[in-house]
Design an enzyme around this catalytic site. Structure first.
Site, PDB file in Angstrom:
ATOM      1  N   HIS A 261       7.931 -24.542 116.412  1.00  0.00           N
ATOM      2  CA  HIS A 261       6.760 -24.104 117.565  1.00  0.00           C
ATOM      3  C   HIS A 261       6.168 -25.198 117.923  1.00  0.00           C
ATOM      4  CE1 HIS A 261       5.405 -24.075 113.323  1.00  0.00           C
ATOM      5  NE2 HIS A 261       4.509 -24.535 113.846  1.00  0.00           N
ATOM      6  N   LEU A 262       5.647 -25.280 119.058  1.00  0.00           N
ATOM      7  CA  LEU A 262       4.838 -26.246 120.071  1.00  0.00           C
ATOM      8  C   LEU A 262       3.424 -25.539 119.972  1.00  0.00           C
ATOM      9  CD1 LEU A 262       5.549 -28.829 121.298  1.00  0.00           C
ATOM     10  CD2 LEU A 262       5.766 -27.465 123.664  1.00  0.00           C
ATOM     11  N   HIS A 263       2.480 -26.449 119.415  1.00  0.00           N
ATOM     12  CA  HIS A 263       1.335 -26.172 119.487  1.00  0.00           C
ATOM     13  C   HIS A 263       0.853 -26.563 120.813  1.00  0.00           C
ATOM     14  CE1 HIS A 263       0.381 -25.700 115.168  1.00  0.00           C
ATOM     15  NE2 HIS A 263       1.486 -26.331 115.121  1.00  0.00           N
TER      16      HIS A 263
ATOM     17  N   GLN B 123       3.780 -29.305 108.555  1.00  0.00           N
ATOM     18  CA  GLN B 123       4.309 -28.134 109.100  1.00  0.00           C
ATOM     19  C   GLN B 123       4.255 -27.270 107.740  1.00  0.00           C
ATOM     20  OE1 GLN B 123       8.572 -28.354 110.102  1.00  0.00           O
ATOM     21  NE2 GLN B 123       8.719 -26.428 110.998  1.00  0.00           N
TER      22      GLN B 123
ATOM     23  N   ILE C 281      -3.432 -18.058 114.829  1.00  0.00           N
ATOM     24  CA  ILE C 281      -4.465 -17.320 114.130  1.00  0.00           C
ATOM     25  C   ILE C 281      -5.599 -17.939 113.710  1.00  0.00           C
ATOM     26  CG2 ILE C 281      -3.415 -17.345 111.693  1.00  0.00           C
ATOM     27  CD1 ILE C 281      -3.432 -14.330 111.457  1.00  0.00           C
TER      28      ILE C 281
END
Ligand code: AMP
Ligand code: ZN
Length: 113
Positions: free
Chosen positions: A99-101, A93, A30
């Protein structure tokens, strides 16, 4: 359920989902930090990398392969891209569901901030 990513996975919060399978979903970040900034998120709730257990071993490989696939489809694989997983607040974080960016589409610098 107060986890943002669990709520997105449950369909309670809208998101731009670009890929999904039985283990992960991937969506647009986002607040993108690069022209391409996607998040690859396991469907199972795991708060941080510190909470990963041996049974999750294959999951991380699957997340990496999903990043590879998306990077290829988006045309950023040849130039280069970065995958990042922040672990705990000291690493930045902010959402405590791993989550993997996947970042790409511009020149990356090193070291990261
Ligand atoms: P991290 O700081 O490593 O925990 O990354 C969390 C990421 O989630 C940040 O890059 C945020 O911009 C992103 N984010 C927060 N809320 C949403 C949302 N509703 N949809 C998509 N991405 C989000
Ligand atoms: Zn969660």
């Amino acid at each position: 359920m107060d986890c943002l990513f669990c709520r997105i996975i449950a369909g309670e919060i809208p998101a731009k989902i670009i890929y999904q399978d039985e283990k992960v979903i991937a969506l647009d970040d986002i607040n993108p930090q690069a022209p391409c900034h996607k998040l690859i998120i396991p469907r199972n709730h795991i708060a941080t990398l510190n909470d990963l257990s041996p049974i999750d071993h294959g999951l991380i490989g699957h997340m990496a392969q999903t990043a590879q696939k998306i990077a290829g489809e988006l045309g950023i694989a040849e130039h280069g891209y970065r995958v990042v997983m922040n672990c705990n607040a000291g690493a930045g974080q902010t959402v405590f569901h791993i989550h993997l960016h996947l970042l790409g589409g511009r020149q990356m610098t090193w070291p990261p901030g």
